[in-house]
Write a protein that holds these residues in place. Structure first.
Motif, short mmCIF file in Angstrom:
data_model
loop_
_atom_site.label_atom_id
_atom_site.label_comp_id
_atom_site.label_asym_id
_atom_site.label_seq_id
_atom_site.Cartn_x
_atom_site.Cartn_y
_atom_site.Cartn_z
N GLY A 158 25.25 15.74 67.20
CA GLY A 158 25.15 14.53 68.02
C GLY A 158 25.11 14.85 69.50
N GLY A 159 25.93 15.80 69.92
CA GLY A 159 25.94 16.20 71.33
C GLY A 159 24.62 16.78 71.78
N LEU B 271 13.92 13.00 75.94
CA LEU B 271 12.74 13.11 75.09
C LEU B 271 12.37 11.76 74.48
CD1 LEU B 271 13.40 16.52 73.30
CD2 LEU B 271 11.93 16.04 75.25
N ASP B 272 13.33 10.85 74.34
CA ASP B 272 13.02 9.50 73.87
C ASP B 272 11.94 8.86 74.73
OD1 ASP B 272 14.89 9.57 71.83
OD2 ASP B 272 16.43 8.50 72.95
N ARG B 273 12.09 8.99 76.03
CA ARG B 273 11.12 8.39 76.97
C ARG B 273 9.74 9.00 76.81
NH1 ARG B 273 13.86 6.03 82.12
NH2 ARG B 273 11.77 5.40 82.68
N LEU B 274 9.71 10.29 76.58
CA LEU B 274 8.43 10.97 76.41
C LEU B 274 7.69 10.42 75.19
CD1 LEU B 274 6.65 13.40 77.40
CD2 LEU B 274 7.83 14.75 75.65
N GLY C 158 26.54 14.58 76.61
CA GLY C 158 26.03 15.32 75.46
C GLY C 158 26.46 16.78 75.48
N LEU C 159 26.39 17.40 76.64
CA LEU C 159 26.80 18.81 76.76
C LEU C 159 28.28 18.98 76.44
CD1 LEU C 159 26.20 21.75 77.56
CD2 LEU C 159 26.76 21.10 79.91
N GLY D 175 18.34 13.77 74.73
CA GLY D 175 17.80 12.42 74.80
C GLY D 175 16.84 12.16 73.65
N LEU D 176 17.14 12.70 72.49
CA LEU D 176 16.30 12.57 71.31
C LEU D 176 17.04 11.76 70.26
CD1 LEU D 176 13.66 13.41 69.95
CD2 LEU D 176 14.81 15.46 69.15
N GLY D 177 16.54 10.57 69.95
CA GLY D 177 17.26 9.69 69.04
C GLY D 177 18.60 9.30 69.63
N THR D 178 18.62 9.08 70.93
CA THR D 178 19.87 8.89 71.67
C THR D 178 20.72 7.77 71.10
OG1 THR D 178 18.81 9.69 73.67
CG2 THR D 178 20.84 8.44 73.95
N ARG D 179 20.13 6.62 70.88
CA ARG D 179 20.92 5.46 70.45
C ARG D 179 21.57 5.70 69.09
NH1 ARG D 179 19.48 0.56 73.57
NH2 ARG D 179 17.81 1.16 74.99
#
Length: 149
Positions: A64-65, A128-131, A21-22, A71-75
């Motif tokens: 997107g990156g 953040l998805d996991r959270l 992502g970075l 990790g937010l809306g990753t998929r």
């Protein structure tokens, strides 16, 4: 040994997601703002706002990156970003030569496949998805638990 590696798999996947992502966001920032060496092929400059497909690709890369990094809306973010890299490879690089080493499309190909992997694996640890999933599943389980007096 295998059990140990399986135990740290979510953390390795989370770190992988953060790095991908970075790096992807850096490409977008370079093209949009001229930082980090600027847009490819512009000698340190930026792509013109609204120019097809460069400006749109840069926006997808930056947004997107950042979403993948967090990790937010990753998929969903990884799916769109992966598609943009497939487009970049087949429309920009592949017409020049068949192999990525010959046509300069290594980064596009690698980002495409790395992001596609994240579509299927999800965010891993540190996302953040996991959270949000943990919070919503806890809320659902509390709502489903019958209260007895």
């Amino acid at each position: 040994m295998s059990a140990r590696l399986n135990g740290v798999q979510p953390y390795a996947l989370g770190l992988f997601r953060i790095v991908v992502g970075l790096l992807f966001a850096c490409h977008g920032a370079a093209s949009l703002f001229g930082v980090l060496g600027g847009a490819a092929g512009t000698d340190g400059g930026t792509v013109d706002a609204g120019a097809w497909p460069g400006w749109y690709a840069a926006v997808i890369q930056l947004v997107g990156g950042v979403l993948v990094l967090l990790g937010l809306g990753t998929r969903a973010a990884a799916f769109i970003a992966s598609g943009s890299m497939a487009y970049a490879y087949f429309k920009v690089h592949q017409p020049g030569a068949l192999w990525p080493m010959q046509n300069g499309g290594e980064a596009s190909a690698m980002f495409c496949w790395a992001l596609l992997l994240l579509v299927f694996t999800g965010s891993g640890a540190f996302g953040l998805d996991r959270l949000f999933t943990r919070r919503s599943s806890t809320t659902e389980s509390v709502e489903r638990t019958p209260v007895t007096a």
